[in-house]
Design an enzyme around this catalytic site. Structure first.
Site, PDB file in Angstrom:
ATOM      1  N   THR A  98       0.092   4.448   1.511  1.00 44.58           N
ATOM      2  CA  THR A  98       0.280   5.220   2.771  1.00 44.58           C
ATOM      3  C   THR A  98       0.815   4.025   4.242  1.00 44.58           C
ATOM      4  O   THR A  98       0.167   2.846   4.149  1.00 44.58           O
ATOM      5  CB  THR A  98      -1.058   5.705   3.369  1.00 44.58           C
ATOM      6  OG1 THR A  98      -1.471   6.405   2.390  1.00 44.58           O
ATOM      7  CG2 THR A  98      -0.967   6.507   4.704  1.00 44.58           C
ATOM      8  N   ASP A 154       0.771  -1.145  -0.007  1.00 44.23           N
ATOM      9  CA  ASP A 154      -0.121   0.045   0.066  1.00 44.23           C
ATOM     10  C   ASP A 154       0.912   1.254  -0.040  1.00 44.23           C
ATOM     11  O   ASP A 154       2.072   1.287   0.348  1.00 44.23           O
ATOM     12  CB  ASP A 154      -1.078   0.029   1.367  1.00 44.23           C
ATOM     13  CG  ASP A 154      -1.976   0.850   1.024  1.00 44.23           C
ATOM     14  OD1 ASP A 154      -2.191   1.499   0.135  1.00 44.23           O
ATOM     15  OD2 ASP A 154      -2.787   1.287   2.137  1.00 44.23           O
ATOM     16  N   ASP A 183      -2.606  -2.109   6.553  1.00 43.66           N
ATOM     17  CA  ASP A 183      -2.999  -1.641   7.952  1.00 43.66           C
ATOM     18  C   ASP A 183      -4.251  -1.507   8.128  1.00 43.66           C
ATOM     19  O   ASP A 183      -4.758  -1.490   9.292  1.00 43.66           O
ATOM     20  CB  ASP A 183      -2.243  -0.338   8.149  1.00 43.66           C
ATOM     21  CG  ASP A 183      -2.451   0.730   7.122  1.00 43.66           C
ATOM     22  OD1 ASP A 183      -3.125   0.322   6.354  1.00 43.66           O
ATOM     23  OD2 ASP A 183      -1.701   1.707   7.769  1.00 43.66           O
TER      24      ASP A 183
END
Length: 771
Positions: free
Chosen positions: A297, A295, A532
């Site tokens: 971020t 990902d 996350d």
């Protein structure tokens, strides 16, 4: 005035189960973990054999059962420890929630929320349940954890907001529409509820071997028991012990223990680098990964923004611009990421008096303040501030956007109109260039994976153009090849082509993340996925190795095999190196264990056919297995090894094991037949057979330990010394049932051991040609 629910209404909903009690994260219970490690075919077989030996009245020959206990304890300890650590990380983030009940504000625990409650939300609050925004409320909500979208989303009356998102600006009330397991976040987590055992080639190979061995154990074991009882003319107890010896030797129990112990040592090392390994083989699987999905971020970027340039326009001085800009950002209450980036640069508020201020909102996309001495200033999206005049800087904005930067405009506006919350006569003063903050360690980590032949795929819920530019800055190869996931084809063949063509995927939904992982796996790739948020849970569960960040959602951590406790993916190269060491070294030492398995099968068949007593007792198996296999294998497994992992583990191991086993079985048979025909007793013939088998096994160990260095030579000498002591010391000879009356026959035994080296070289060459 809003009154909210009454206490009676709350009680009724509680009784009906309409409270915000969240389901457990999708991890295994203590009983499930215990059952997995305790009730195995391997443990069952060895337990039966140990009982048989104990019934036969020879407890020392049941020492092999210690391996079962140790192996079970090691696996249980590691997984239970990981579960306990994860639960410590899973402390409820939403401790209290403000609500309106009985016409007054109250602060309650998140789990005490019920359907139709009125939540009071303000900047910084985490939303505890799905809800609908009420009238007069204006919120800016960060939904990155759920959707992957980095920019805050404006929410007005009637808009839905989801549990797990954050309020970054604005305030107001929201009425709860879904609680507990009915929330969007909980449903995503529930889709990943099924426990999935990690795809370990090492464990898969060992399991295949055990299946084959179990098929061999029953007929060969039965034949061995029958022949030992009926034709060797000994006591039934001796026949049972001898038969058990042959069966125990076939099972490479030490390999299972060594694999688990090696993983645990690697896990302890990785813990020092803030990496929690939740399943033992996770390090091995990551070492085999050839596609790593990231990902943006939290992995490539820190999740924060940087103001990288302030560029004055139309004759404005930098000092004048910075004075006005600093005044605006220190005046406004909202602290969205963009405002924080500006405040990080201008930490001190100027000494100016504020006459009016307008906070940021998603509909107008600007904020501003008016000051007594310097007039009214606004900062925000250029197209919203300039309106019809936006074309003056449109090319510049689009050019910077393709570099992954956000362009803001600082403008001075008409003070009278501003006092009426209007924007009039904007005068461009400066443009602000803001970009995502790349993690310092990210480029090096990405470079490492590129050098090691690992393909990087960026899968994000954010704008694909922005993600592409950020990936390029971080050094991702092929970052210029990006696509909006909303345009991905439905046809599987075309989707496979798209997966090969593009490196960056933006605007990806949770279900699409999972699908992309599945497509990569269908093409034969071993896929790791980092994430996350709740939006990553399905993909994390589907990947061969899921890697979660410690600051992420509980569901993401629960379904992952690795949790990066510092939320820093730059530690992954260390995990890969540990995995390589494990796989490559275990491949070497597996030859030791499987050589024993194969020569035990050969000896069992041969001695069943020639109707002679089995030459090796269980206590002899323990002696040779410990000194020539178990102990040295442990040290060899810890040796440095950074070679890339090659496929075909099982084939290479079996090829070498078969070549070694033929020679070891041959020299053992030769020595036992020689001793028997020389008139020696069975116990004496067995002692000579142990001497030859142990000595030849030491030769195999020396060959496998190559290239030899000081430590390896010391290891071989130490094992030779201990083996010799078993024969020459009273304690050793008594414990291991060895007789010293055969010293006159040691010359031919040592001659056979000496011939083992050239015979092994020849056997290995022949098997490599044939297999």
């Amino acid at each position: 005035m809003r009154t909210g629910l009454t206490q009676d209404e709350v009680s009724i909903r509680m009784q009906e189960g309409l409270s915000n009690k969240m389901p457990q994260a999708p991890s295994r219970t203590i009983w499930e973990i215990t059952r997995t490690h305790l009730f195995t075919t391997f443990n069952f077989l060895n337990a039966i054999l140990a009982i048989a030996v104990l019934i036969a009245g020879s407890p020392k020959n049941a020492l092999f059962v210690g391996v079962i206990i140790t192996n079970t304890i090691v696996g249980l300890y590691q997984e239970l420890r990981a579960k306990a650590t994860l639960e410590k990380l899973s402390v409820l983030n939403v401790a209290k929630v403000d609500v309106i009940r009985d016409g007054r504000e109250q602060s309650i625990a998140a789990e005490e929320l019920v359907l139709d409650d009125l939540m009071i939300l303000k900047p910084g609050d985490r939303i505890a349940a799905d809800a609908v925004v009420q009238s007069e409320a204006m919120l800016e909500v960060d939904e990155a954890m759920l959707t992957g979208e980095a920019d805050p989303v404006g929410k007005h009356e009637g808009n839905s907001i989801l549990a797990g998102s954050y309020v970054v600006a604005g305030s107001g009330c929201a009425k709860i529409t879904k609680v507990g397991s009915d929330t969007y976040a909980a449903k995503l987590a529930q889709e990943a509820k099924r426990f999935k055992r990690i795809n370990s080639e090492l464990q898969g190979a060992v399991n295949k071997l055990f299946k084959v061995i179990m098929w061999l154990v029953v007929p060969i074991g039965a034949l061995l028991v029958f022949t030992q009882l009926m034709f060797t003319h000994g006591k039934w107890q001796e026949a049972v012990v001898a038969a058990v010896s042959g069966i125990v030797s076939m099972v490479p129990e030490g390999l299972v223990l060594l694999t688990s112990a090696t993983f645990v040592i690697a896990i302890v090392k990785l813990a020092k680098h803030h990496t929690l390994v939740q399943e033992l083989p996770a390090t091995e699987v990551l070492a085999r990964v050839d596609v790593l999905c990231l990902d943006k971020t939290g992995t490539i970027t820190e999740g924060d923004l940087d103001l990288i340039e302030v560029r004055p326009l139309h004759g404005r001085t930098l000092e004048q611009v910075e004075h006005a800009l600093s005044g605006v950002v220190h005046t406004l209450p909202s602290m969205n990421p963009t405002q924080q980036a500006i405040r990080d640069r201008y930490k001190q508020a100027p000494n100016v008096s504020v006459t009016h201020k307008i906070p940021f909102s998603s509909d107008k996309k600007w904020s501003g303040a008016a000051f007594e001495s310097i007039g009214a200033w606004v900062v925000g999206a250029p197209e919203m501030i300039l309106q019809e005049e936006y074309a003056l800087i449109q090319d510049l904005v689009e050019q910077e956007a393709h570099k992954g930067r956000r362009v803001l405009l600082l403008a001075q506006v008409d003070e009278a109109a501003f006092a009426e919350d209007q924007l009039a006569h904007p005068q461009m003063a400066a443009i602000l260039l803001i970009e995502d903050r790349i993690r310092k360690e990210a480029p090096e980590a990405l470079r490492y994976f590129a050098q090691e032949g690992v393909t990087i795929k960026i899968i994000s819920g954010d704008n694909p153009i922005t993600v592409s530019a950020v990936a390029a800055r971080a050094g991702v190869e092929g970052a210029e090849h990006y696509i909006d996931a909303r345009t991905l084809p439905q046809d599987m063949e075309l989707l496979q082509q798209a997966v090969d063509t593009y490196t960056v995927f933006g605007r990806v939904t949770p279900q699409q993340k999972k699908l992309l992982v599945q497509v990569l796996q269908s093409k034969g790739h071993t896929v790791a996925m980092t994430g996350d948020g709740v939006n990553d849970v399905l993909a994390l569960k589907e990947a061969d190795c899921g890697i979660a960040m410690a600051n992420g959602s509980d569901a993401a951590k629960a379904v992952s095999q690795l949790v990066l406790l510092s939320s820093d993916f730059s530690v992954l190269p260390r995990v890969v190196m540990e995995g390589r060491k494990i796989i490559n070294n275990l491949e070497k030492v597996s030859v030791l264990f499987l050589s024993k398995t194969v020569y035990s099968v050969l000896l069992s068949i041969i001695f069943s056919c020639i109707l002679m007593p089995y030459p090796i007792m269980p206590i002899h198996v323990t002696l040779i297995g410990s000194l020539m296999i178990g102990i040295p294998a442990f040290f060899l497994a810890m040796s440095p090894n950074k070679e890339r992992v090659r496929p075909g583990f099982l084939k290479r191991v079996l090829r070498s094991a078969i070549a070694n086993a033929v020679i070891l079985a041959g020299v053992t048979l030769t020595m036992f037949l020689y001793a028997s025909h020389s008139g020696l007793e069975t116990s004496e013939a067995r002692t000579l057979a142990v001497l030859v088998l142990g000595g030849s096994s030491l030769v195999v160990l020396t060959r496998i330990a190559r290239p030899l260095n000081g430590l390896k030579i010391q290891l071989v000498i130490a094992m030779l010394t201990l083996f010799t002591a078993a024969f020459l010391t009273p304690f050793g000879s008594e414990l291991f049932m060895l007789t010293t009356r055969t010293l006159s026959h040691t010359a031919p035994a040592l001659a056979l051991v000496a011939l083992t080296w050239p015979m092994l070289s020849l056997s290995n060459r022949l098997v490599k040609r044939l297999v």
